[in-house]
Design an enzyme around this catalytic site. Structure first.
Site: not given
Ligand code: HSE
Length: 379
Positions: A141, A280
Site C-alpha cells: 500500500c 497512510h
Molecule cells: N503492510 C501494509 C500495512 C498493508 O501494514 O499497513 C498494505 O500493504
C-alpha cells in the site's frame, strides 16, 4: 481476453475489509455488468450470496475447491497470503489457464508476476497480458500510494533515491486491529473522563493517568503494544540488515512496478504504525537527478494522473486537505508540503496521504480485471 460470453470471475474473500471495499468499488463502477461473478468463501460456501446492488450472484462457491475455481476465467483474491500459498500452486497444477489477481504479497516478487498499478505501469501490464502472463498481484500500500502521488517524478526517471518515513493507519494491519485502536481510544477516555471534567485536575495529572493506563492496563492483543496515544515503529516481520519486511518491500516493489532492475532507485524507509484508521501518510525526501524548481515539481506531479492532488504548502490548505481525515474514503492522493531542502538543490521534501484500502489495496485489483477483459478504464 476474448470470450464469446461474459467472463466468469471468482471473488474470494469478498467479506473481509479489502474484499468489501473492492465489491463496493466494483458496484460504483458497474464492473459487475461486464462479468459473471461468483463470491467464494472458505466457510460459508453453498449458501446464497448477499445481493450486490441489482446483481444476484447465486450461491457462494467453495474457495478451497480447486475443481470449482478451475471453472473460472479469473480469480480475484483478497483472502490473504496463506490462502494464495495453499491454493494457487494446486490450481495451476491442474493446468488452469485463468487469470489470478491477488491482493496479497505472497506472489509479488516472483518473475512471472507483475505488480498492478496501472496509472504507473499500464504498458507493462498490457505487455504482460499480451505475452500470456496470468498472475498479477497488487503492490504494498505505501508503495502504490507513493507512486500514484509522485508518478510525475518517478515515471520520468527523475528520482535517484528516496527516504521515506511512513505514518501507517491501523487498516493496513486488518479489521481486528482497527477495532482494537478504537477500543483503546475509548478505554483511555473512559479512564480519565471524570478527571477531565474536574477543573482542579491539571493536564499533567490526566497525562500521568493515561500513561499508567498505557503502560499497565490497555489491551493490545493484535498490535502487541498500545497504538492510541502512542505509535509503533515496526510493521510486519523482521527482514535483513535491520529493516522490517515492510521497509524492504518499499525498495523492491517500487523498482519492480517501474520495470527497473532492483536498486535502480534506492528507497530507504522507516515504517511506523500510527493511531489513524484508514489512510497512510508518508514524508518523502527525494534526491532528484535534476535541479527542478518547486513549481516544476508540482506541475509534473499534477499533470501525471487525475488522482494526485496538489495541496499548496500553506497552513490552512494543509490542515484542510493534507490529512487522513480529508482523504479517507476517496481516491485522491493528496500531495503537499513540497519544498527544496537545505541539504542541496536536488533534494526535495514532499508529504503525501492516500486511502490505504482504496488505491492502497482494492482499486488496483478491479482495474486489473478491466485490463484483462480489455474493458475501458479512466485515466
Ligand atoms: N503492510 C501494509 C500495512 C498493508 O501494514 O499497513 C498494505 O500493504
Amino acid at each position: 481476453m476474448t470470450l464469446a460470453s461474459k467472463a466468469k470471475v471468482a471473488i474470494v474473500g469478498y467479506r473481509g475489509m479489502v474484499g468489501s471495499v473492492l465489491v463496493n468499488r466494483m458496484l460504483e463502477e458497474d464492473d459487475f455488468a461486464l462479468i459473471d461473478a461468483t463470491f467464494f468463501s472458505t466457510s460459508t460456501h453453498g449458501t446464497p450470496a448477499p445481493k450486490v446492488g441489482k446483481y444476484d450472484l447465486g450461491l457462494i462457491g467453495d474457495a478451497n475447491s480447486v475443481e470449482e475455481l478451475s471453472k473460472y476465467d479469473v480469480v480475484i483474491t483478497c483472502q490473504g497470503g496463506d490462502y494464495t500459498n495453499e491454493i494457487h500452486p494446486k490450481l495451476r497444477a491442474t493446468g488452469w489457464q485463468g487469470y489470478w489477481i491477488d491482493a496479497a504479497s505472497a506472489l509479488r516478487m516472483k518473475d512471472n508476476v507483475s505488480l498492478i498499478l496501472d496509472p504507473i505501469n499500464k504498458e507493462q501490464l498490457k505487455q504482460a497480458i499480451a505475452q500470456g502472463q496470468k498472475d498479477f498481484a497488487g503492490a504494498n500500500c505505501t508503495v502504490s500510494l507513493m507512486l500514484i502521488g509522485l508518478g510525475g517524478l518517478f515515471t520520468k526517471g527523475l528520482v535517484e533515491s528516496a527516504i521515506v518515513s511512513s505514518y501507517q493507519a491501523a487498516s493496513g494491519a486488518g479489521a481486528a486491529n482497527m477495532r482494537e485502536l478504537v477500543e483503546q481510544f475509548g478505554a483511555i477516555y473512559n479512564d480519565v473522563a471524570e478527571d477531565l471534567a474536574d477543573r482542579s485536575k491539571t493536564m499533567l495529572d490526566v497525562a500521568a493517568k493515561v500513561q499508567t493506563k498505557l503502560s499497565t492496563d490497555l489491551p493490545a492483543p493484535y498490535f502487541g503494544a498500545p497504538l492510541a496515544a502512542s505509535l509503533i515503529p515496526w510493521i510486519d516481520a523482521q527482514h535483513d540488515h535491520g529493516f522490517t519486511k515492510e521497509e524492504w518491500k518499499g525498495h523492491v516493489e517500487t523498482n519492480k512496478i517501474l520495470g527497473f532492475a532492483d536498486n535502480t532507485i534506492k528507497v530507504d524507509s522507516t515504517c511506523v504504525r500510527v493511531g489513524v484508521l484508514r489512510s497512510h501518510s508518508q514524508s518523502i525526501t527525494l534526491k532528484l537527478k535534476e535541479n527542478l524548481s518547486v513549481e516544476q515539481i508540482e506541475q509534473l506531479i499534477a499533470e501525471h494522473n487525475k488522482w494526485a492532488y496538489l495541496v499548496p504548502n500553506e497552513k490552512q490548505a494543509t490542515l484542510e486537505k493534507l490529512t487522513p481525515t480529508a482523504v479517507s474514503g476517496t481516491l485522491n492522493i493528496a500531495v503537499g508540503r513540497v519544498r527544496k531542502l537545505s541539504l542541496g538543490e536536488e533534494y526535495v521534501s514532499i508529504f503525501t496521504v492516500g486511502d490505504q484500502l482504496l488505491w492502497g489495496a482494492a482499486e488496483p485489483l478491479r482495474r486489473m480485471l478491466r485490463l484483462v477483459l480489455d474493458a475501458p478504464l479512466d485515466y
